[in-house]
Design a protein around this motif. Sequence first.
Motif, mmCIF file in Angstrom:
data_model
loop_
_atom_site.group_PDB
_atom_site.id
_atom_site.type_symbol
_atom_site.label_atom_id
_atom_site.label_comp_id
_atom_site.label_asym_id
_atom_site.label_seq_id
_atom_site.Cartn_x
_atom_site.Cartn_y
_atom_site.Cartn_z
ATOM 1 N N ALA A 1 -1.043 10.519 6.503
ATOM 2 C CA ALA A 1 -2.094 9.530 6.735
ATOM 3 C C ALA A 1 -1.584 8.325 7.523
ATOM 4 N N LEU A 2 -0.275 8.308 7.761
ATOM 5 C CA LEU A 2 0.335 7.114 8.352
ATOM 6 C C LEU A 2 -0.202 6.749 9.743
ATOM 7 N N GLU B 1 0.880 -1.170 0.000
ATOM 8 C CA GLU B 1 0.000 0.000 0.000
ATOM 9 C C GLU B 1 0.909 1.208 0.000
ATOM 10 N N ARG C 1 -3.689 5.171 9.661
ATOM 11 C CA ARG C 1 -3.729 3.863 9.018
ATOM 12 C C ARG C 1 -3.116 2.792 9.949
ATOM 13 N N THR D 1 -5.406 1.872 12.727
ATOM 14 C CA THR D 1 -6.430 0.907 12.313
ATOM 15 C C THR D 1 -5.852 -0.506 12.307
ATOM 16 N N LEU D 2 -4.646 -0.625 11.738
ATOM 17 C CA LEU D 2 -4.019 -1.952 11.670
ATOM 18 C C LEU D 2 -3.823 -2.519 13.080
ATOM 19 N N LEU E 1 3.427 -1.075 4.049
ATOM 20 C CA LEU E 1 3.027 0.293 3.709
ATOM 21 C C LEU E 1 4.255 1.024 3.215
ATOM 22 N N LEU F 1 1.099 5.260 0.772
ATOM 23 C CA LEU F 1 0.295 6.321 1.355
ATOM 24 C C LEU F 1 1.166 7.508 1.759
#
Lengths: 359, 128, 285, 153
Positions: free
Chosen positions: B15-16, B9, B19, B22-23, B56, B11
């Motif tokens: 935004a890191l 992914e 994200r 969430t992970l 990522l 990004l």
Amino acid sequence: MGQRTIIPFGPQHPVLPEPIHLDLVMEDEKVVEAIPSIGFIHRGLEKMAEKKDFQEMAYIAERICGICSFIHSMGYCQAIEALLKLEIPKRAEYLRVIWSEMSRIHSHLLWLGLTADAFGFESLFMHSWRVREKLLDLIEETSGGRVIFGVCKVGGVRRDVDAETLRRALEALAALEAEYREIAGVFSRDASVKRRMTGIGVLPKEDARALGAVGPTLRGSGVAWDARRLQYAVYGELDWAPITEEAGDCQARCLVRIREIFQSFDLIRQAAGKISDGPVAVKVPGNPRGEYFARLEQPRGEVVYYVKGNGTKNLQRFRVRTPTFANLPPLLKILQGCELSDVPVIVLTIDPCISCAER
Amino acid sequence: MMIEEQFWETLDRAALPARVGTLAKEGWRLVQICGSCHEAFEILYSFDKDDRFLSLRVAFSKDDPVLPSITESYFGAFSYENEMQDLFGLKLTGLKLNFNGNFYRLAKKNPFLDTPPAVAPAPGGVSS
Amino acid sequence: MKTALLGVVLWLIAAPLVGGLLAGADRILSARLQGRVGPPLLQPFYDALKLWDKRGGVVNRFQNFYMVAFFAFVLASGAIFFAGGDLLLVIFALTLAGVMLALGAWSTHSPYSHVGAEREILQMMAYEPMLLLAAVGMYLAGRSFHVNALASSGIPLVLQLPGVFLGFLLILTIKLRKSPFDLSASHHAHQELVRGITTEYSGRSLALFEIAHWYENVLLLGFVWLFFAFNPALGVAAALAVYFLEVVVDNAYARLTWKVTVRAAWIAAAILGATNLAVVKLLLR
Amino acid sequence: MAFFKKSPWLLHYDASSCNGCDIEVLACLTPIYDVERFGIVNTGNPKHADILLITGAVNVQNEEIVRNLYGQMPDPKVVVAAGACAMSGGVFQDSYNVLGGIDKVIPVDVYVPGCAVRPEAIIDGVVQSLAILERKAAELKRRGGSGEPEKPS
């Protein structure tokens, strides 16, 4: 509240042959906090990939650490082979598995000895190493090296093991396993050993996952993650399952390793039974291009190699994430609140390999 | 030969943290963080869940070496992030347990910032 | 009086020889138990003589003074014992020796020495009650605190004081600095405190420590002998047997923590020692 | 006096070795090699040691520690550099963080080659260093034990 003192643990310390420095903030004999400082063995090895030929680099990768040596070179070669889309001969894959299981046994026996030494059980240290020495003889007979094997290369392995040598090695291994069984019995049953390990340095399952623990440290907390499950080399063709223990204390991590040694003996036997004839290496076609993460299971846990090539003979970036590096945060966590006399045992149960961690 | 399939992914660094948060909630395990710097900084964050390997990719210019830390979600990332501070001269914002560039003590400041030589030096080696 | 003087002279001259030989035998036996050959029998003497030739680094002035004081008190303690003197005085002098050792370690700046000194004191707390109980037990059974009176009384102390004897064996492990109780300074280097209390000593002062330890061992075996003094030859055999038993124990156990040590020693003192004393007191009325 | 030869106490330090040499140093203590036969003890404490056995190359961070350990050892003393890295930096000598062999920092008396160095070679190196230790002891005695201690070059 007692007075706070700081006890330096390392870099030169008899319990650890390797230099790591921990500042232990103490209240009497209780550790309040452990602050690491590292870099004593940092050699800048990753950067060397930019100057060395990618094939030559396999031997430097092997020298990331002299204990996990073979698996380091194997992981590096697998990463490069993935970039080159190179299929290596089956016989080479089997030999790699045999050698990596041998190095797992040798590393775990070494660990058992050092741990016994850390809690002052000298004769157990000596006997663990006495058995280990016999395994080193087998390693030397099959690969040519004692601690640095130097047999793994991109595209296969450098030397074959003939049927007669393999047969003799298997016989010797069976005798070795019987001797090992006695030592394993002491570790799992002796009352004074239990007293030094049970309930000490507990790492709960959630913490182990959240802090990124790997290897026996993770499996000792009940998580069944073992990178061999990815079925690299020929692990997919062998019958085995990851070994876990639930307690998460020093004893659990020790038991995981004890059982893994038996498993490794079994894996070697299986591999030696299934090995087929054929060549042990193929020619390397061209230079690596692209990027890939290769994951393997070392004696100390999951290791990750990142390689990035641009079609020249030098890699653009080579990166190793060694198991000890991942196990440092969990170690700091379990050191908090322990007794000074338990520090060596706790530090050892993550099986620290500082030269791996710092590269 | 490929061992496992890998998912990627790309990004933006802003935004890191979200994200990664969430992970972390989904139960992914942080496998590793790898920095590299050639034309620009490129940081790779790898995670693992149920044998699925996800990376990522965060890239940004050399002129702006600032990166948000993910120690909020994964405390264990402190060692990787401190290492990047030392080797690449990055500045990590919001880093819990910050060694401020003294995690390793090096002979040379930020050694990995150098671009690699185009041709390999002659055997025998030239020290940098 | 004459025998007393002879005892003191013998103690001063023969004890280090015996103690050194025992230490050498200990190292060989340990090595054999570990599957090794081990050093020559005279190795402890080589070590001490080498240390004597070595240049010593001194951290401060008090350090060596305390070491000499430790040495002197061990000598005095043994001299009282082998002159047939008062057991309580022997124990008192031995305790003072331990205090000197701890003070010496405390006078340096090394944190390892400091923790070593703390542990030495904890060890003394652990073994002191049992040591005193042993003396009291001997008094109850033999009606005297004097070594020569006890030795010549012909009373089989070990039969009347089996519990005290067992408790004494336990604290002997602490005093001999053997696993599982080698907390403050182990013979084997690989432990969390480097060398514990002796970390900051080198050269001659370290040699003094080694020699004092030989003396101390002989004195402790003298205590064991006293339990069997009704038959002196049997006493010597018992003392040797106990010593080698301790070596085997050293090789069969991990090092325990100080909490366990203190607990084990006190429980032993309370149960083995006190019960035994109560029984003796009731029966010998 | 010949007692230095009979009772060499050893201090092992891993400067920045890959572990290969270190585990071989430890292997020397164990049943197959058993260096205690020669009275050799691995003390772990510089103040008790006669021989400094170093594996691995020197880097900026451990340079000071090597110097410190050497300084803490009372005279007479010898230094044994075991393994290719301790001799010259070995395969790592090109790296940005490696200064080179141990002799960049302290004087070395015996060099033992090998990558990894074999236990037999380590024992041989240590035994050879004993003659040097003995010579230094004699010299120290001649100067009445009050001469200037050797300065690291």
